[in-house]
Design an enzyme around this catalytic site. Structure first.
Site, PDB file in Angstrom:
ATOM      1  CE  LYS A 169      -2.408   1.139   3.782  1.00 16.76           C
ATOM      2  NZ  LYS A 169      -1.602   0.125   4.365  1.00 16.76           N
ATOM      3  CB  THR A 216       5.276   0.092  -2.363  1.00 17.07           C
ATOM      4  OG1 THR A 216       6.094  -0.370  -1.276  1.00 17.07           O
ATOM      5  CG2 THR A 216       6.082   0.046  -3.651  1.00 17.07           C
ATOM      6  NE  ARG A 226      -0.396   5.125   7.490  1.00 18.04           N
ATOM      7  CZ  ARG A 226      -0.226   3.834   7.782  1.00 18.04           C
ATOM      8  NH1 ARG A 226      -0.433   3.394   8.999  1.00 18.04           N
ATOM      9  NH2 ARG A 226       0.163   2.986   6.855  1.00 18.04           N
ATOM     10  CE  LYS A 282       2.679  -3.194   7.850  1.00 15.07           C
ATOM     11  NZ  LYS A 282       3.354  -2.091   7.181  1.00 15.07           N
ATOM     12  CB  ALA A 305      -5.459   1.682  10.770  1.00 15.54           C
ATOM     13  CG  PHE A 343      -3.294  -2.588   9.343  1.00 13.49           C
ATOM     14  CD1 PHE A 343      -2.259  -3.433   8.959  1.00 13.49           C
ATOM     15  CD2 PHE A 343      -3.208  -2.001  10.596  1.00 13.49           C
ATOM     16  CE1 PHE A 343      -1.190  -3.705   9.789  1.00 13.49           C
ATOM     17  CE2 PHE A 343      -2.137  -2.265  11.438  1.00 13.49           C
ATOM     18  CZ  PHE A 343      -1.127  -3.114  11.039  1.00 13.49           C
ATOM     19  CG  PHE A 382       4.210 -10.183  -6.438  1.00 16.28           C
ATOM     20  CD1 PHE A 382       5.252 -10.485  -5.575  1.00 16.28           C
ATOM     21  CD2 PHE A 382       3.263  -9.261  -6.016  1.00 16.28           C
ATOM     22  CE1 PHE A 382       5.354  -9.903  -4.331  1.00 16.28           C
ATOM     23  CE2 PHE A 382       3.352  -8.666  -4.768  1.00 16.28           C
ATOM     24  CZ  PHE A 382       4.406  -8.983  -3.927  1.00 16.28           C
ATOM     25  CD1 TRP A 442       8.941  -3.158  -3.976  1.00 17.87           C
ATOM     26  CD2 TRP A 442      10.056  -4.143  -5.648  1.00 17.87           C
ATOM     27  NE1 TRP A 442      10.060  -3.763  -3.434  1.00 17.87           N
ATOM     28  CE2 TRP A 442      10.762  -4.374  -4.437  1.00 17.87           C
ATOM     29  CE3 TRP A 442      10.581  -4.667  -6.829  1.00 17.87           C
ATOM     30  CZ2 TRP A 442      11.944  -5.107  -4.386  1.00 17.87           C
ATOM     31  CZ3 TRP A 442      11.765  -5.400  -6.788  1.00 17.87           C
ATOM     32  CH2 TRP A 442      12.430  -5.606  -5.569  1.00 17.87           C
TER      33      TRP A 442
END
Length: 554
Positions: A69, A71, A92, A103, A271, A299, A380, A408
């Site tokens: 998210k 990224t 954030r 994470k 969140a 999230f 991906f 990415w």
């Protein structure tokens, strides 16, 4: 393949003054924190300029397969810049808990990152330390007041304010302090939250000025008297000193993406146990600087987007122009029942079984909140054309477009197609609305979130929660939004119920008032406000050499 930190360390950064000028700021409006970071003076909020369009990036419920998210948020901003748009990103700040836990950091990934990545993920400009200091100053003043005679009549058994530390540390969830005899305080049960769960984090992110910050701090309820009357930080005369600790932390932080797009990174992760949005002031400054502002909420959309829309937008008077819902084929197959080790092979059956998770989030954005949306598939290399085609087909049935994102690997170039769709969405007419009326009774608001957003059948309240709701209602604290504390892994309060479960109930075990932030917090299931480290924490892989170069950070 280069790691995120290697990509970030090889990047050539522009001096922060150049980034500030690109955002429309002059040197007098920034405070330098080294060469590549700056604080923005709050006077910028007084600038008269038409506000830019606000785009929210959210996601499906997270899985170990990853969604990307942040990224995507960064790559979309760079993509908009590449197609000639004046864009600013508002993110954030990372918490040290996930950085050293499981994470990792929260500065994006691959070629869609904000930099300097190590600084942002590790101490940044000290905002979280200031929040922790203000939180713990208040805690110290509570216990000192009791020790010094307890003029306010605070019942030590009814203290609701906990100490905090910005680290995953399960050992501190429940403690007994004040031991050691009469000179060492009054013994009582206590505990710690992670700093991001502190009400002060929410206050900092929702405050609209230094004065508003101080007023909100003074309204914090720290506990109750023997007569069951609430005691506030204002009663303890703590708000002034707390504001002094936060006078610099309240200023938004300015950094840049790998492609030189201005980025405001300020407050607000988690969140699942907090409201999970960056600061109102950072968003508002960004909207004065850019024609398009890309922001994120934590999230899945059931948590971050719901709180962004029902809490942050309600308080700040913001109206988003569009929403991007991020998904990956890999994560959807996990929601369809596959193990992480089985995700590389094409499996249309598992994908179709997991797709309802994405579709429910999209339906909520469109039908509950009345906002236009696009699905961004973070592609991906193992995703097959047939799998992508299935996602596109199911989304089109809802009248929602799908765009592939390869940010990415390609940075802004991989976000150009998504950027063009976002520009188109921003021109659509929308009828933004909230999921509930804040004037409804507390239980009705919680029920609205569970049934309309989660897809559940109802809510069960424990006896403790029932008593707390009754007390808050009697005190007049019931006419506020609700901040749900719930597992991020499922629409339900059971993290094992993946996909889009139905006919479940959510159990609310505790309800408390965050009077300074301005919302009621409802804790569900077994959610914890102090996480723990995993068996093999990310901290074990982080190191620094004799030159000061950091490795292992991701």
């Amino acid at each position: 393949m280069k790691t995120d930190i290697e990509i970030a360390q090889e990047a050539k950064l522009e001096p922060i003054l150049q980034i500030a000028k690109k955002a429309g700021l002059c040197e007098e409006e920034i405070e330098y924190y080294g060469k590549y970071k700056a604080k923005v003076d709050l006077s910028v909020l007084d600038k008269q300029k038409k506000e830019g369009k606000l785009i929210l990036v959210t996601a499906i419920n997270p899985t170990p397969a990853g969604e990307g998210k942040t990224t995507t948020t960064i790559g979309l901003a760079d993509g908009l810049s590449r197609i000639g748009k004046n864009v600013v990103v508002a993110l954030r700040e990372p918490s040290l808990g996930p950085v050293f836990g499981v994470k990792g950091g929260a500065a994006g990934g691959g070629y869609a990152q904000v930099v300097p990545m190590e600084d942002i993920n590790l101490h940044f400009t000290g905002d979280f330390h200031a929040i922790g200091a203000a939180n713990n100053l208040l805690a110290a003043m509570i216990d000192n007041h009791i020790f010094q005679g307890n003029e306010l009549g605070i019942d030590p058994r009814k203290i609701t304010w906990r100490r905090c530390v910005d680290m995953n540390d399960r050992q501190l969830r429940n403690v007994v302090d004040g031991l050691g005899g009469p000179k060492s305080g009054v013994p009582r049960e206590d505990g710690y939250d992670i700093t991001v769960a502190s009400e002060i984090m929410a206050i900092l992110c929702l405050a609209t000025s230094l004065t508003d910050l101080k007023e909100r701090l003074s309204r914090i309820i720290v506990g109750y008297t023997y007569a069951d009357a609430p005691v506030t930080a204002g009663d303890l005369k703590a708000a002034g000193a707390m504001t002094a600790l936060l006078k610099d932390a309240i200023k938004p932080n300015l950094v840049q993406t790998l492609e030189g797009t201005p980025a405001f990174v300020h407050g607000g992760p988690f969140a699942n146990i907090a409201h999970g949005c960056n600061s109102v002031m950072a968003t508002c400054v960004a909207m004065k600087m850019g024609d398009y502002v890309i922001t994120e909420a934590g999230f899945g959309a059931d948590l971050g987007a719901e709180k962004f829309l029902d809490i942050k937008c309600r308080f700040a008077g913001l109206t988003p122009s569009a929403v991007v819902v991020v998904a990956t084929v890999r994560a959807l197959k996990m929601h369809g029942g596959l193990a992480k080790t089985e995700l590389s092979d094409e499996n249309l059956v598992a994908l179709e079984k997991g797709l309802p998770n994405l579709l429910r989030h999209v339906e909520n954005v469109k039908n509950v909140y009345g906002l236009p949306a696009v699905v961004a598939v973070n592609r991906f290399p193992t995703d097959t054309d047939a799998e992508i085609a299935l996602v596109i087909e199911k989304c089109k049935e809802l009248g929602v477009n799908v765009r592939l994102s390869t940010v990415w690997a390609e940075g802004g170039k991989g976000g150009e197609d998504l950027a063009r769709e976002v520009v188109n969405l921003c021109e659509e007419k929308s009828e933004f609305r909230f999921a509930y009326d804040e004037k409804l009774p507390i239980k009705d608001k919680i029920s609205a979130i569970v049934t309309k957003i989660y897809g559940g059948s109802g809510v069960t309240f424990t006896a403790e929660a029932e008593a707390q709701i009754k007390r808050l209602t009697a005190l007049g604290y019931d006419k506020t939004p609700v901040c749900m504390a719930k597992t991020q892994y499922s629409f339900s309060d059971d993290m094992t119920l993946l996909g889009a479960p139905e006919n479940f109930t959510v159990t609310v075990r505790s309800v408390k008032m965050a009077a300074g932030a301005g919302f009621v917090i409802a804790l569900t299931g077994n959610i914890m406000t102090m996480p723990g480290l995993p068996k093999v924490p990310a901290a074990e892989r982080i190191d620094v050499d004799e030159t000061g170069k950091i490795t292992g950070l991701f």
